[in-house]
Scaffold this active site. Structure first.
Site, PDB file in Angstrom:
ATOM      1  N   ASP A  38       0.830  -1.200   0.000  1.00  0.00           N
ATOM      2  CA  ASP A  38       0.000   0.000   0.000  1.00  0.00           C
ATOM      3  C   ASP A  38       0.865   1.251   0.000  1.00  0.00           C
ATOM      4  O   ASP A  38       0.559   2.249  -0.651  1.00  0.00           O
ATOM      5  CB  ASP A  38      -0.895   0.047   1.246  1.00  0.00           C
ATOM      6  N   GLU A 123     -44.031   0.260   2.849  1.00  0.00           N
ATOM      7  CA  GLU A 123     -42.763  -0.363   2.459  1.00  0.00           C
ATOM      8  C   GLU A 123     -41.632   0.566   2.869  1.00  0.00           C
ATOM      9  O   GLU A 123     -41.831   1.775   2.936  1.00  0.00           O
ATOM     10  CB  GLU A 123     -42.679  -0.514   0.933  1.00  0.00           C
ATOM     11  N   LYS A 125     -38.644   2.990   2.341  1.00  0.00           N
ATOM     12  CA  LYS A 125     -38.182   3.785   1.201  1.00  0.00           C
ATOM     13  C   LYS A 125     -36.667   3.632   1.119  1.00  0.00           C
ATOM     14  O   LYS A 125     -35.931   4.220   1.911  1.00  0.00           O
ATOM     15  CB  LYS A 125     -38.573   5.251   1.352  1.00  0.00           C
ATOM     16  N   ASP A 127     -32.938   3.971   0.070  1.00  0.00           N
ATOM     17  CA  ASP A 127     -32.152   5.083  -0.450  1.00  0.00           C
ATOM     18  C   ASP A 127     -31.148   4.549  -1.464  1.00  0.00           C
ATOM     19  O   ASP A 127     -29.995   4.299  -1.146  1.00  0.00           O
ATOM     20  CB  ASP A 127     -31.432   5.769   0.719  1.00  0.00           C
ATOM     21  N   TYR A 233     -40.112  -3.524  -5.768  1.00  0.00           N
ATOM     22  CA  TYR A 233     -41.250  -2.933  -5.054  1.00  0.00           C
ATOM     23  C   TYR A 233     -42.459  -2.635  -5.932  1.00  0.00           C
ATOM     24  O   TYR A 233     -43.413  -2.021  -5.467  1.00  0.00           O
ATOM     25  CB  TYR A 233     -40.838  -1.688  -4.285  1.00  0.00           C
ATOM     26  N   LYS A 297     -48.691   3.247  -0.049  1.00  0.00           N
ATOM     27  CA  LYS A 297     -49.421   3.171  -1.322  1.00  0.00           C
ATOM     28  C   LYS A 297     -50.850   2.712  -1.062  1.00  0.00           C
ATOM     29  O   LYS A 297     -51.069   1.832  -0.230  1.00  0.00           O
ATOM     30  CB  LYS A 297     -48.732   2.163  -2.257  1.00  0.00           C
ATOM     31  N   LYS A 321     -41.143  10.935   5.140  1.00  0.00           N
ATOM     32  CA  LYS A 321     -39.686  11.060   5.259  1.00  0.00           C
ATOM     33  C   LYS A 321     -39.288  11.154   6.726  1.00  0.00           C
ATOM     34  O   LYS A 321     -39.919  11.861   7.500  1.00  0.00           O
ATOM     35  CB  LYS A 321     -39.193  12.311   4.513  1.00  0.00           C
ATOM     36  N   CYS A 415       1.204  23.418  20.477  1.00  0.00           N
ATOM     37  CA  CYS A 415       0.123  22.605  21.033  1.00  0.00           C
ATOM     38  C   CYS A 415      -0.739  23.454  21.965  1.00  0.00           C
ATOM     39  O   CYS A 415      -0.224  24.095  22.879  1.00  0.00           O
ATOM     40  CB  CYS A 415       0.703  21.422  21.798  1.00  0.00           C
ATOM     41  N   CYS A 418      -0.108  22.228  25.739  1.00  0.00           N
ATOM     42  CA  CYS A 418       1.156  22.319  26.477  1.00  0.00           C
ATOM     43  C   CYS A 418       2.148  23.301  25.865  1.00  0.00           C
ATOM     44  O   CYS A 418       3.230  23.520  26.414  1.00  0.00           O
ATOM     45  CB  CYS A 418       1.801  20.935  26.620  1.00  0.00           C
ATOM     46  N   CYS A 433       1.372  16.886  18.462  1.00  0.00           N
ATOM     47  CA  CYS A 433       2.128  17.398  19.597  1.00  0.00           C
ATOM     48  C   CYS A 433       3.074  16.280  20.019  1.00  0.00           C
ATOM     49  O   CYS A 433       2.627  15.199  20.404  1.00  0.00           O
ATOM     50  CB  CYS A 433       1.187  17.761  20.750  1.00  0.00           C
ATOM     51  N   CYS A 439       2.402  16.069  27.820  1.00  0.00           N
ATOM     52  CA  CYS A 439       1.343  17.009  27.426  1.00  0.00           C
ATOM     53  C   CYS A 439       0.076  16.727  28.226  1.00  0.00           C
ATOM     54  O   CYS A 439      -0.503  15.643  28.132  1.00  0.00           O
ATOM     55  CB  CYS A 439       1.064  16.886  25.931  1.00  0.00           C
TER      56      CYS A 439
HETATM   57  S1  IVH Z   1     -42.687   3.491  -5.608  1.00  0.00           S
HETATM   58  C1  IVH Z   1     -45.119   5.739  -7.204  1.00  0.00           C
HETATM   59  N1  IVH Z   1     -41.576   2.268  -3.574  1.00  0.00           N
HETATM   60  O1  IVH Z   1     -38.260   6.688  -4.267  1.00  0.00           O
HETATM   61  C2  IVH Z   1     -43.887   5.480  -7.910  1.00  0.00           C
HETATM   62  N2  IVH Z   1     -40.351   3.987  -4.660  1.00  0.00           N
HETATM   63  O2  IVH Z   1     -39.214   9.444  -4.545  1.00  0.00           O
HETATM   64  C3  IVH Z   1     -42.690   5.674  -7.096  1.00  0.00           C
HETATM   65  N3  IVH Z   1     -38.127   4.370  -3.736  1.00  0.00           N
HETATM   66  O3  IVH Z   1     -37.818   6.983  -7.729  1.00  0.00           O
HETATM   67  C4  IVH Z   1     -41.976   4.443  -6.870  1.00  0.00           C
HETATM   68  N4  IVH Z   1     -38.212   2.833  -2.174  1.00  0.00           N
HETATM   69  O4  IVH Z   1     -36.351   5.323  -6.504  1.00  0.00           O
HETATM   70  C5  IVH Z   1     -41.448   3.221  -4.514  1.00  0.00           C
HETATM   71  N5  IVH Z   1     -40.695   1.092  -1.775  1.00  0.00           N
HETATM   72  C6  IVH Z   1     -40.569   2.029  -2.716  1.00  0.00           C
HETATM   73  C7  IVH Z   1     -39.393   2.802  -2.839  1.00  0.00           C
HETATM   74  C8  IVH Z   1     -39.333   3.784  -3.833  1.00  0.00           C
HETATM   75  C9  IVH Z   1     -37.476   3.763  -2.738  1.00  0.00           C
HETATM   76  C10 IVH Z   1     -37.579   5.486  -4.542  1.00  0.00           C
HETATM   77  C11 IVH Z   1     -37.679   5.299  -6.033  1.00  0.00           C
HETATM   78  C12 IVH Z   1     -38.398   6.486  -6.555  1.00  0.00           C
HETATM   79  C13 IVH Z   1     -38.242   7.464  -5.435  1.00  0.00           C
HETATM   80  C14 IVH Z   1     -39.412   8.408  -5.443  1.00  0.00           C
END
Ligand code: IVH
Length: 683
Positions: A38, A123, A125, A127, A233, A297, A321, A415, A418, A433, A439
């Site tokens: 490395d 469900e 959400k 990321d 999803y 949903k 959120k 430092c 000290c 230091c 120190c």
């Molecule tokens: S449903 C209604 N389900 O959130 C159509 N989206 O802000 C939207 N996402 O672009 C998609 N988890 O990338 C849905 N369980 C989930 C999700 C999800 C993450 C993301 C998805 C979408 C974005 C919308």
């Protein structure tokens, strides 16, 4: 040499360095078989960086200093989505969520639809990055990113590298488009970033960015290196099949072996939905993937058309959120704290601000290099991030709001604790230091670390007490703690006999703390709790560790050449060793007890085992303890040195790596056979 001649020599050297570094990156990342250390890599990398700094016009996108991924992304073929990929409206509070449900109901009433009892699906959400997967007659024929919602990018080759995704489905309709989120599991993200840092590449800021970077790799081999995962999803376009409810879609996905989150739930009231949102919020930190909220949903697909879309957001779904874990505030001042190993650490004093439910007034700026790279200055508006229980950090500054004349913060020349002149080693991102044993700042930090939870865990003695003992001259270093008497403590102002007695007995109790934690408590440079554990396991005693040279120490799992040298140097240091001797004399455990040692002659003697996935009846700790009792060693990552991988359910990238390297993989039953000596590695 004339100016021009030296410039052309430099240009030649830049080209050479790039070629050489690229060669090593491939060896390291793709072949798992580096041929230089490395440090050697870092030296070449630094030389290239310096030369590029001199000739910015020669920097090109394919330089190892510029690449975020293993290959720069050029372009992907456009893909028009059969049905647009929508986004989601956000609700940030409970009121906004119940407001959404009212709007849904009103909208239906206006369209002469009796909403009756509505059911909802919740469900996580995820990321990550939205993805669309088209299957024709059961075959995966295309994977595409969301793009602008109407047109995305064709990333089929990279999608195909995702192991958990079915490439063929049984009893399939002529056409079905599966939608989901691509993400990088947090442990894999951490491993990937560590590798990148080790290779001198810039770290990814978060799993989302690295997942996005990975799926858009031009070279599918590089994408395959990133252990991407998917949660499906939803369903987009179809032919020959239709669904009445979203929960039916989810069921269909499950039945056809798509990875579907097991905690998706159906509710018949908004109260149930709210409860579930908090349930997710509580679990958030324990998941091995990042989520930033909950998606709700309306279950009945027949109502989706009635509700329609507003702009790009469907009215039938919403994202709740989580409260933000970042906030912006003003940075009042940069101060420098001396750490327990003498490193001067920059801290931001902030205008107090609420982040993720707590008020934050200080945040770390990590080190000089980080500070310079982020270009954060006193007076700036800064973004503060708080994740889990760790110290809040300053992520970035908003330079457009910078007050005129704001100066770059510089580390102090002396430092702050000290007054000793600081030194800046070439290979360090910290000024240091050098007054290791004198120190007061370092001594304070070291004692504070020594008594802390995870180290000697001396209850009742914390930062305040340590500061007081030092001020009153009761102690000068950690060794003195074991000489403290009841009378001395009682003589302190506002200290009763009971508290004094408790402290003495807690100190007493700490003599029983096992060796790995004592080793951690010593606070040697680079020895965190995990490293202390592996070192204790490998060497068995502080004497054996001291007797080992750096080459021997480096053979320990997870320890690189730099750390090995630092460990050897610290133990060779006279004053550090004097402290160890005093602690030994005080009766602290500086070697493993008989029953903590790896037994000799066990069926797994000399064997290294990696555990991954979930075993049906054992936690990972329990399984690990069984391996150790049989004389084996448990490590975290799979390499050529691994003898066995024990894989449970939903084993991910480690399993994949084992298969690639040809390391034998066993299941739960295989583990039993291994422990009983029935399976031997030489078979
Ligand atoms: S449903 C209604 N389900 O959130 C159509 N989206 O802000 C939207 N996402 O672009 C998609 N988890 O990338 C849905 N369980 C989930 C999700 C999800 C993450 C993301 C998805 C979408 C974005 C919308």
């Amino acid at each position: 040499m004339s100016g021009e001649a030296s410039e052309s020599a430099d240009a030649k050297r830049i080209a050479e360095l790039r070629e050489e570094l690229n060669h090593h990156i491939v060896l390291y990342h793709e072949k798992d078989d580096p041929e230089i250390s490395d440090e050697e890599y870092d030296t070449l990398y630094a030389e290239l960086q310096t030369l590029e700094g001199k000739y910015p016009e020669l920097i090109s996108g394919d330089s190892p200093t510029q690449r975020v991924g293993s290959a720069p992304s050029t372009s992907f073929a456009p893909v028009e989505h059969r049905i647009p990929m929508l986004s989601l409206a956000n609700a940030r509070t409970e009121e906004e969520l119940t407001g959404w449900e009212t709007r849904v109901r009103n909208h239906l009433v206006r369209r002469d639809v009796d909403p009756g009892q509505l059911t909802y699906v919740t469900e996580p959400k995820i990321d990550g990055l939205a993805i669309s997967l088209t299957y024709e007659n059961g075959k995966l024929i295309q994977g595409a990113t969301r793009g602008n919602g109407t047109v995305g990018e064709d990333v089929t080759l990279n999608i195909e590298t995702i192991r958990t995704l079915p490439k063929e489905i049984e009893n399939a309709p002529p056409l079905i488009e599966v939608r989901g989120e691509v993400y990088l599991p947090i442990p894999d993200f951490a491993e990937l970033n560590q590798k990148r840092v080790d290779a001198g590449l810039p770290a990814f800021a978060n799993p989302r960015n690295s997942a996005a970077g990975s799926i858009r790799q031009v070279d599918p081999k590089a994408a395959a290196e990133r252990p991407l995962a998917v949660w499906a999803y939803g369903i987009g376009a179809t032919e020959g099949v239709s669904f009445e409810s979203h929960s039916e879609e989810i069921e269909w996905l499950r039945e056809h072996d798509f990875p579907v989150n097991p905690d998706i739930a159906v509710h018949d009231s908004i109260e149930g939905v709210l409860e579930r949102c908090h349930w997710w919020l509580d679990r958030r930190e324990r998941l091995d993937f990042e989520i930033d909220g909950v998606v709700i949903k309306v279950d009945a697909i027949g109502l989706w058309d009635e509700l329609g879309v507003a702009g790009r957001e469907p009215r039938w779904a919403i994202a709740w959120k989580f409260p933000p874990t970042t906030a912006t505030t003003k940075l009042l001042e940069v101060v420098w704290n001396v750490g327990r190993t003498g490193h001067l650490v920059p801290f931001a004093m902030l205008d107090p601000v609420r982040v993720g439910g707590v008020t934050v007034s200080t945040a770390t700026l990590h080190n000089e290099e980080d500070l310079a790279r982020k270009d954060v200055r006193a007076g700036d508006e800064v973004v503060v991030l708080r994740a889990g229980d760790v110290i809040p950090q300053v992520v970035s500054a908003l330079p457009q709001k910078r007050p005129e004349g704001a100066k770059k913060p510089e580390p102090p020349e002396k430092c702050p604790a000290c007054g000793t002149e600081v030194v800046k080693p070439d290979d360090s991102v910290f000024s240091i230091c050098p007054n290791r044993s004198g120190c007061p700042g370092q001594i304070f930090q070291h004692i504070k670390h020594f008594v802390s939870r995870g180290a000697m865990d001396i209850e009742g003695i914390g930062e305040k007490q340590v500061a007081r003992f030092l001020e009153e001259g009761l102690i000068r270093d950690v060794g003195d703690l074991y000489g403290l008497t009841q009378e001395q403590l009682e003589s302190l102002d506002r200290m009763g006999a009971i508290s004094a007695g408790n402290m003495i007995s807690e100190i007493e109790k700490s003599r029983e703390v096992p060796f790995p934690r004592v080793l951690f408590a010593l606070g040697l440079i680079g020895v965190g709790s995990v490293t202390a554990e592996v070192l204790a396991d490998e060497f068995g005693s502080i004497d054996a560790l001291r007797a080992a040279d750096p080459e021997r120490i480096e053979q320990t799992e997870g320890i690189g050449p730099i750390m090995a040298r630092q460990i050897a140097e610290s133990l060779a240091d006279e004053r550090t060793w004097a402290m160890v001797e005093r602690l030994k004399a005080a009766g602290l455990k500086l070697e493993l007890a008989e029953d903590e040692r790896r037994p000799e002659g066990g069926p797994l003697e000399g064997k290294t085992v990696v555990l991954t996935g979930t075993l049906p009846d054992l936690t990972r700790d329990e399984a690990g303890a069984m391996v150790k009792r049989a004389g084996g060693k448990v490590t975290n990552s799979v390499s050529k040195k691994t003898d066995f991988v024990i894989a449970g359910d939903s084993a991910g990238s480690k399993l994949e790596k084992a298969e690639k390297l040809g390391v034998p993989v066993l299941d739960r039953e295989g583990l039993d056979r291994l422990l009983s000596g029935e399976i031997k590695s030489d078979e």
